[in-house]
Motif scaffolding. Structure first.
Motif, mmCIF file in Angstrom:
data_model
loop_
_atom_site.group_PDB
_atom_site.id
_atom_site.type_symbol
_atom_site.label_atom_id
_atom_site.label_comp_id
_atom_site.label_asym_id
_atom_site.label_seq_id
_atom_site.Cartn_x
_atom_site.Cartn_y
_atom_site.Cartn_z
ATOM 1 N N SER A 1 45.640 -41.866 -70.399
ATOM 2 C CA SER A 1 45.440 -42.678 -69.133
ATOM 3 C C SER A 1 46.099 -43.895 -69.207
ATOM 4 O O SER A 1 45.910 -44.640 -68.041
ATOM 5 C CB SER A 1 43.973 -42.989 -69.073
ATOM 6 N N GLN B 1 44.976 -46.631 -71.148
ATOM 7 C CA GLN B 1 44.041 -47.607 -71.479
ATOM 8 C C GLN B 1 44.246 -48.336 -72.750
ATOM 9 O O GLN B 1 44.903 -47.527 -73.742
ATOM 10 C CB GLN B 1 42.460 -47.094 -71.374
ATOM 11 N N ASN C 1 48.021 -44.385 -66.118
ATOM 12 C CA ASN C 1 47.498 -45.172 -64.975
ATOM 13 C C ASN C 1 48.649 -45.168 -63.911
ATOM 14 O O ASN C 1 48.540 -46.190 -63.153
ATOM 15 C CB ASN C 1 47.004 -46.623 -65.582
#
Length: 475
Positions: free
Chosen positions: A74, A76, A103
């Motif tokens: 993702s 992160q 993302n």
């Protein structure tokens, strides 16, 4: 050729519960995204599948490996993500069957089908994982990574290439073994921490080094503070009750404080009989590893499972041994600890999946013992002796987490590693190094030989020891 390993490689800010099973796969997911971007493929990805192998598969659920993979994919960052947002991100992926790749791009993702647990081991390392990106044109892009402990991630072909190509080390005092650092201390008439600081300056400015060292310490301090002020049951199904909260309440009494620093000052005013000292050190270590077990922010030192040893021993020095100590001593401690950790990483392993718990609690205890010994006035020879003593009495320690969770016996083992570190430092300070029989380099090598001889069921597979003697139902 010596490998340059920075203090900031050995002490990394991240998220629990495991450096090799959580932080490593998280970083591997990030690395996979980087490769996709470099090859201009990320915008063409329609699906990503992750295959976990060996120890990552056998204890992956308990170590949140599957969650770490999703967070890495993702985009992160484990160092900066707000830990309170993790549950929401994971829930969104599961509920919507979609993941926001890097993302940037929303793609389909099935939690039950796109993370596959394969019990077989890949030949290169116990912690293997393979990422497969399925592209819109029907082609695939595959990359295999290995989490080798302490959050370090490698690819087999890169490691083999490194063996063939001589890479010049930028450090003015490159070290491979303990004898190297001792030689520099003698010729330069410097402490171990001073030699390490010179090496760090070859990569960063003194201002950045000082800032980052204090950021590491403040993260450790905040972690201890949070752990001591949080009660309840740890997640995972073992129903392990947090103990640091009750222990801390009994020790701190009615003291008044408003933040971690004023808390530290208040602890300095408490009773310091031997039993209280044992309890304080244990309380600090428990606090860190309870935060770690709850996916909180910790400092990998050198791993997540052993993250409580170094902060608890440094805290011991600050609140018990030297009330005047401050930033200077904190930086000195962390520099020495990082160097000792790097010696073990280069000469043996810091991965429990490769060497059992001796590679985690044993190494962290050794790091802490050496660092404390220098702060207490030990010579470089005594500092290395302290590191050797601490590891000598962890040799053969197995990794057998119940339910694959970094809880039992992992949390308590941090308290034992911390106490052993303090004891090792004191023994070294009372010993003439000329009479030492076992040099640190010999114990590093012995630890590696022990790791290679150890049965795989005692190497973070949850297939032996307490992991099978005690069932989840017993808890």
């Amino acid at each position: 050729m010596e490998e340059c390993i920075s203090v900031f490689d050995m002490l990394k800010i991240g998220v629990g519960p495991s450096s090799s099973h959580t932080l490593g796969p998280w970083r591997a997911g990030e690395r996979f995204l980087e490769e996709l971007r470099k090859k201009n493929l990320i915008q063409s990805v329609v699906r990503v599948k992750t295959d976990l192998y060996g120890s990552l598969s056998l204890t992956g659920i308990g170590h949140a490996t599957d969650l770490a993979v999703m967070l890495g994919l993702s985009g992160q960052d484990p160092e900066y993500i707000a830990v309170e947002n993790i549950d929401g991100i994971i829930k969104s992926i599961k509920d919507k069957n979609q993941i926001n790749l890097g993302n940037e791009f929303l793609i389909s993702f099935s939690f039950s089908e796109d993370i596959v647990f394969n019990k077989e081991f890949l030949p290169f390392h116990s912690n293997g994982m393979k990422f497969t990106a399925f592209l819109a044109n029907g082609k695939e892009y595959v990359a295999t990574f290995y989490s080798i402990g302490g959050g370090f991630v490698v690819k087999e072909e890169r490691v083999n290439a490194k063996k063939k190509i001589e890479i010049k080390c930028a450090f003015p005092f490159p070290t491979d073994k303990a004898v190297d650092i001792l030689g520099y201390c003698k010729t330069e008439n410097k402490k171990i921490s001073e030699i390490v600081y010179e090496n760090e300056k070859s990569m960063r400015t003194p201002e950045v080094i000082d800032l980052e060292l204090m950021r590491i310490w403040n993260t450790m301090l905040e972690c201890m503070y949070i752990g001591c002020h949080t009660e309840g049951i740890l997640p995972g199904g073992l129903n392990v009750r947090r103990r640091a909260f009750d222990m801390h309440q009994n020790l701190i009494g009615l003291s008044n404080y408003i933040d971690p620093q004023t808390w530290l000052e208040q602890i300095r005013l408490t009773e310091v009989k031997f039993r209280q000292i044992l309890k304080w050190v244990s309380c600090f270590a428990l606090a860190v590893n309870e935060v770690n077990a709850a996916l909180g922010r910790i400092v990998t030192a050198p791993t997540n499972g052993s993250a409580g040893v170094i902060p608890s021993v440094l805290m011991y020095y600050l609140v018990i041994e030297n009330h005047q100590a401050g930033e200077k001593e904190i930086k000195q401690f962390l520099l020495v600890a990082g160097e000792i950790g790097s010696i073990f990483k280069k000469g043996s392993t810091i991965s429990a999946a490769m060497g059992g718990c001796q590679a985690e609690i044993g190494v962290s205890s050794s790091m802490a013992a050496a660092a404390l010994c220098e702060l207490m006035g030990g010579t470089p020879e005594q500092v290395l002796m302290a590191a050797e003593i601490a590891m000598e009495h962890h040799l053969g320690l197995t990794c057998d987490p119940i339910g694959g969770l970094v809880q039992i016996p992992c949390i308590e083992r941090n308290t034992m590693g911390a106490i052993k570190a303090i004891h090792a430092a004191e023994l070294a300070l009372e010993t003439d190094p000329k009479h030492a029989k076992v040099p640190l380099d010999k114990v590093v090598n012995t630890m590696w030989e022990t790791a290679k001889d150890m049965n795989n069921k005692y190497k973070e597979t949850s297939e032996g020891g307490l992991a099978v003697a005690v069932n989840m139902s017993d808890c």
